[in-house]
Design a protein around this motif. Structure first.
Motif, PDB file in Angstrom:
ATOM      1  N   GLU A 137       0.821  -1.217   0.000  1.00 19.57           N
ATOM      2  CA  GLU A 137       0.000   0.000   0.000  1.00 19.57           C
ATOM      3  C   GLU A 137       0.849   1.259   0.000  1.00 19.57           C
ATOM      4  OE1 GLU A 137      -4.271  -1.029   2.003  1.00 19.57           O
ATOM      5  OE2 GLU A 137      -2.705  -0.216   3.295  1.00 19.57           O
ATOM      6  N   LYS A 138       1.910   1.237   0.778  1.00 18.60           N
ATOM      7  CA  LYS A 138       2.749   2.441   0.884  1.00 18.60           C
ATOM      8  C   LYS A 138       3.853   2.445  -0.160  1.00 18.60           C
ATOM      9  CE  LYS A 138       1.420   3.193   5.625  1.00 18.60           C
ATOM     10  NZ  LYS A 138       1.749   2.873   7.029  1.00 18.60           N
ATOM     11  N   ASP A 139       3.814   1.476  -1.039  1.00 16.58           N
ATOM     12  CA  ASP A 139       4.691   1.428  -2.209  1.00 16.58           C
ATOM     13  C   ASP A 139       6.164   1.609  -1.853  1.00 16.58           C
ATOM     14  OD1 ASP A 139       5.566   1.213  -4.762  1.00 16.58           O
ATOM     15  OD2 ASP A 139       4.329   2.829  -5.590  1.00 16.58           O
ATOM     16  N   ILE A 140       6.685   0.650  -1.126  1.00 10.93           N
ATOM     17  CA  ILE A 140       8.080   0.740  -0.670  1.00 10.93           C
ATOM     18  C   ILE A 140       9.045   0.841  -1.847  1.00 10.93           C
ATOM     19  CG2 ILE A 140       8.375  -1.774  -0.463  1.00 10.93           C
ATOM     20  CD1 ILE A 140      10.154  -0.997   2.061  1.00 10.93           C
ATOM     21  N   THR A 141       8.699   0.191  -2.967  1.00  6.65           N
ATOM     22  CA  THR A 141       9.589   0.226  -4.128  1.00  6.65           C
ATOM     23  C   THR A 141       9.801   1.669  -4.609  1.00  6.65           C
ATOM     24  OG1 THR A 141       8.740  -1.953  -4.739  1.00  6.65           O
ATOM     25  CG2 THR A 141       9.982  -0.754  -6.419  1.00  6.65           C
ATOM     26  N   ARG A 142       8.712   2.435  -4.653  1.00  5.72           N
ATOM     27  CA  ARG A 142       8.819   3.838  -5.065  1.00  5.72           C
ATOM     28  C   ARG A 142       9.651   4.641  -4.058  1.00  5.72           C
ATOM     29  NH1 ARG A 142       6.601   7.857  -3.262  1.00  5.72           N
ATOM     30  NH2 ARG A 142       4.974   6.719  -2.168  1.00  5.72           N
ATOM     31  N   GLN A 143       9.426   4.390  -2.760  1.00  5.41           N
ATOM     32  CA  GLN A 143      10.197   5.101  -1.732  1.00  5.41           C
ATOM     33  C   GLN A 143      11.689   4.866  -1.905  1.00  5.41           C
ATOM     34  OE1 GLN A 143       9.012   5.052   2.407  1.00  5.41           O
ATOM     35  NE2 GLN A 143       7.035   4.184   1.864  1.00  5.41           N
ATOM     36  N   VAL A 144      12.063   3.591  -2.103  1.00  2.51           N
ATOM     37  CA  VAL A 144      13.477   3.250  -2.247  1.00  2.51           C
ATOM     38  C   VAL A 144      14.043   3.910  -3.511  1.00  2.51           C
ATOM     39  CG1 VAL A 144      15.101   1.353  -2.673  1.00  2.51           C
ATOM     40  CG2 VAL A 144      13.317   1.099  -0.935  1.00  2.51           C
ATOM     41  N   THR A 145      13.270   3.877  -4.598  1.00  2.00           N
ATOM     42  CA  THR A 145      13.711   4.492  -5.852  1.00  2.00           C
ATOM     43  C   THR A 145      14.011   5.980  -5.656  1.00  2.00           C
ATOM     44  OG1 THR A 145      12.311   2.945  -7.045  1.00  2.00           O
ATOM     45  CG2 THR A 145      13.120   4.840  -8.286  1.00  2.00           C
ATOM     46  N   GLU A 146      13.121   6.673  -4.962  1.00  2.00           N
ATOM     47  CA  GLU A 146      13.303   8.109  -4.729  1.00  2.00           C
ATOM     48  C   GLU A 146      14.548   8.392  -3.887  1.00  2.00           C
ATOM     49  OE1 GLU A 146       8.548   9.266  -4.877  1.00  2.00           O
ATOM     50  OE2 GLU A 146       9.710   9.639  -3.043  1.00  2.00           O
ATOM     51  N   ASP A 147      14.710   7.613  -2.813  1.00  2.00           N
ATOM     52  CA  ASP A 147      15.870   7.835  -1.942  1.00  2.00           C
ATOM     53  C   ASP A 147      17.174   7.546  -2.681  1.00  2.00           C
ATOM     54  OD1 ASP A 147      14.121   8.471   0.011  1.00  2.00           O
ATOM     55  OD2 ASP A 147      14.440   6.687   1.237  1.00  2.00           O
ATOM     56  N   LEU A 148      17.157   6.496  -3.495  1.00  2.00           N
ATOM     57  CA  LEU A 148      18.358   6.158  -4.275  1.00  2.00           C
ATOM     58  C   LEU A 148      18.718   7.288  -5.231  1.00  2.00           C
ATOM     59  CD1 LEU A 148      17.946   2.424  -5.350  1.00  2.00           C
ATOM     60  CD2 LEU A 148      19.809   3.388  -3.994  1.00  2.00           C
ATOM     61  N   ALA A 149      17.698   7.819  -5.900  1.00  2.00           N
ATOM     62  CA  ALA A 149      17.929   8.897  -6.863  1.00  2.00           C
ATOM     63  C   ALA A 149      18.506  10.111  -6.141  1.00  2.00           C
ATOM     64  CB  ALA A 149      16.624   9.250  -7.560  1.00  2.00           C
ATOM     65  N   ASN A 150      17.949  10.418  -5.000  1.00  2.00           N
ATOM     66  CA  ASN A 150      18.399  11.521  -4.155  1.00  2.00           C
ATOM     67  C   ASN A 150      19.864  11.321  -3.739  1.00  2.00           C
ATOM     68  OD1 ASN A 150      18.618  13.503  -2.250  1.00  2.00           O
ATOM     69  ND2 ASN A 150      16.661  13.067  -1.250  1.00  2.00           N
ATOM     70  N   PHE A 151      20.168  10.104  -3.276  1.00  2.00           N
ATOM     71  CA  PHE A 151      21.538   9.780  -2.848  1.00  2.00           C
ATOM     72  C   PHE A 151      22.510   9.905  -4.024  1.00  2.00           C
ATOM     73  CE2 PHE A 151      24.915   6.607  -2.336  1.00  2.00           C
ATOM     74  CZ  PHE A 151      25.491   7.046  -1.150  1.00  2.00           C
ATOM     75  N   ARG A 152      22.113   9.370  -5.178  1.00  2.00           N
ATOM     76  CA  ARG A 152      22.976   9.407  -6.366  1.00  2.00           C
ATOM     77  C   ARG A 152      23.258  10.838  -6.814  1.00  2.00           C
ATOM     78  NH1 ARG A 152      21.402   4.251  -8.478  1.00  2.00           N
ATOM     79  NH2 ARG A 152      22.779   2.932  -7.243  1.00  2.00           N
ATOM     80  N   ALA A 153      22.212  11.661  -6.758  1.00  2.00           N
ATOM     81  CA  ALA A 153      22.348  13.049  -7.211  1.00  2.00           C
ATOM     82  C   ALA A 153      23.400  13.771  -6.376  1.00  2.00           C
ATOM     83  CB  ALA A 153      21.003  13.762  -7.105  1.00  2.00           C
ATOM     84  N   GLN A 154      23.447  13.432  -5.067  1.00  2.00           N
ATOM     85  CA  GLN A 154      24.405  14.097  -4.179  1.00  2.00           C
ATOM     86  C   GLN A 154      25.824  13.608  -4.353  1.00  2.00           C
ATOM     87  OE1 GLN A 154      23.442  14.277  -0.018  1.00  2.00           O
ATOM     88  NE2 GLN A 154      21.306  14.014  -0.582  1.00  2.00           N
ATOM     89  N   THR A 155      25.950  12.297  -4.582  1.00  2.00           N
ATOM     90  CA  THR A 155      27.303  11.728  -4.603  1.00  2.00           C
ATOM     91  C   THR A 155      27.879  11.728  -6.014  1.00  2.00           C
ATOM     92  OG1 THR A 155      26.272   9.535  -4.698  1.00  2.00           O
ATOM     93  CG2 THR A 155      27.015  10.301  -2.555  1.00  2.00           C
ATOM     94  N   ALA A 156      27.061  12.127  -7.004  1.00  2.00           N
ATOM     95  CA  ALA A 156      27.540  12.135  -8.391  1.00  2.00           C
ATOM     96  C   ALA A 156      28.589  13.247  -8.586  1.00  2.00           C
ATOM     97  CB  ALA A 156      26.380  12.340  -9.348  1.00  2.00           C
TER      98      ALA A 156
END
Lengths: 343, 343
Positions: free
Chosen positions: B324-343
């Motif tokens: 229901e809370k769509d954990i896959t989407r949450q993880v995707t967003e956090d990963l993208a956020n993390f990547r953007a910072q460390t890129a």
């Protein structure tokens, strides 16, 4: 050294200070007749503490020093205190042959670094290991090693730990052929890392050693009393040991909460006090005190920093046993035997 | 899938068989209104079990199969049963989108292998991890991962586990910014292996993620409730988890022995029964049931093999929350956020 060894005591280490270390030595002497001591530290404090133990005083020499290793000293800082500190001089006494072994309740990392530098590893051993006794549901404690000296290990290190741990179990617990196992994440032969599988293969093929190799053991079986010596690298060992300590405290904390949750529970608790005292006694680290550095040219025992006199006495007793039964010679013989087979 | 997800249940796995799985699903539906089910397994047995749960029957479809994965099946053997077994068809329902998630009490290794092959890892995740909830002295449980999916890990794997574990803690426990730590053999920055130090450096530098990175945690603090997500490779995690399980059993066994050691203790025990029941309840794995495979394109929950109906209901509940809370989407967003910072 003669038949009754002399033990060097770092009188300044540990939370309880000189009085606890001296009281521990005195208690050990009651159990271990004829034991002699070298007390290392502040002479005035040591003499004052000895006033309560005339029996010990007669069997004791004192080496005075003002220097101490603190709990905050990093190993590198401690090494600079090797010559002036109570810890360093206690180890030095072993190196010079003035004492058969040393006991300290001080900083573990510092003790390990100093002992390794001063005493060096014994022939045939690549790395020393820190071994301790843990309580079990069985008839005897279990030896676990390595508990923090080596983060990374290869298969040869683990095999050497198994040989040293087995000699320790024979000496400290009087077992003839200790049951030895490698800590792993499963019991099937293909489980775990290459390092663990290679070590298992070597131990499986070794015949005639005074141990029974039982393969792998998982983390939930450590306290069962079905194995006498559990071998692992220092990383896994630290994780296992601390997880065990934390969980024992967790369960007893929950129990305390539960017992104080109602008047009825409190009454029940008071009535069953002897039972919970029995539990406390069984889990009390003072009854299993003394981690030993195996694989050095000399015996060095680490007593818990928070050990009481009974705990220190246990550590001194184990140290004396290891010296008297010459664990170094036992390990040398087993290593030679193992090498002859695998050559 | 709609707002009220449909959960696929491997009705044949677990020690309690179909009846326990069906009773668990029924209990979960009482807590989670509108939940729908796909029960996979022997139709005759499932229908018989559903007779006791008319409320569930109306919300359930059945997929019949005779095939089962046994507890003895190696992952490689289980993979050959992917198409014919209740476990394989439950996972397949998630893959086809017929169910939002799957729950099984069967063979963990088989479930992991099948789920990984059928669902594949989600974009940005190199390896899935097995995460579980453990009890603590604090206000909420703690998430531990990885618990066995990956014996060896690199720093990137650990960072990804931290991100996935944090999303799981937010979803399963309703925390806003879970406190995250890496399991290590000390808390100082220089402790541990290169892999752990590199992962810590990466997590320390990441800003704006919905988590608070707290550095390292040692094994004796796991149950304190001071950290919400504890990250480790599958080897260390297995050692820690099993050491905790074994020690909890060890202490409660000692307690039982102590309480039955005298008549007085027995009387005390009977009086304080509510207290020891409270302890039992807190440690009962059924109250923390459900290990989840994080990092796949779909939610797969592993329920304890010995789980009772309440345990299965907990696993189903967690599965429904994650869908229901769509954990896959949450993880995707956090990963993208993390990547953007460390890129």
């Amino acid at each position: 050294m003669g038949l009754t060894p002399r033990i060097a005591i770092d009188a300044m280490g540990g939370d309880g200070g000189v009085r606890v270390m001296v009281a521990g030595a005195a208690a050990a002497r009651h159990r271990h007749d004829g034991l002699k001591f070298l007390l290392v530290g502040d002479e005035v404090q040591i003499k004052a503490a000895l006033d309560n133990h005339p029996n010990l005083r007669a069997a004791t020499d004192i080496i005075h020093t003002d220097g101490i290793v603190t709990g905050d000293d990093k190993p590198s800082q401690a090494l600079r205190k090797a010559r002036g500190s109570s810890m360093g001089l206690a180890i030095d006494a072993v190196k010079r042959g003035d004492a058969g072994g040393a006991v300290s309740s001080g900083n573990t990392g510092a003790l390990m670094a100093m002992a390794k530098l001063a005493l060096r590893t014994m022939p045939g051993i690549d790395r020393p290991a820190l071994a301790a006794l843990l309580p079990t549901l069985g008839d005897n404690d279990v030896v676990m090693l390595d508990l923090g000296a080596n983060t990374d290990c290869d298969a040869n290190n683990l095999v050497q730990f198994a040989i040293m741990g087995s000699a320790y179990a024979r000496t400290a617990m009087g077992l003839k052929e200790p049951r030895v196992a490698l800590l792993n994440i499963g019991t099937e032969e293909m489980k775990g890392t290459d390092v663990i599988r290679d070590a298992a293969a070597a131990l499986r093929s070794a015949q005639g050693l005074p141990m029974r190799f039982q393969g792998f053991i998982e983390g939930d079986k450590l306290s069962r009393g079905e194995i006498d010596v559990i071998v692992h690298d220092g990383f896994s060992g630290n994780i296992a040991l601390k997880s065990m300590e934390g969980t024992a405290r967790f369960v007893t904390d929950l129990l305390r909460r539960a017992f104080t949750s109602s008047l009825r529970s409190k009454v029940g608790f008071l009535i069953s006090r002897p039972a919970t005292e029995l539990l406390k006694h069984h889990l009390d680290p003072n009854n299993h005190n003394g981690a030993v550095f195996l694989g050095l040219n000399g015996v060095v025992l680490k007593s818990h920093g928070s050990a009481n006199a009974a705990g220190v006495a246990n550590a001194v007793h184990v140290c004396a046993e290891l010296v008297e039964k010459d664990i170094t010679r036992q390990v040398t013989e087993d290593l030679a035997n193992f090498r002859a087979q695998t050559a």
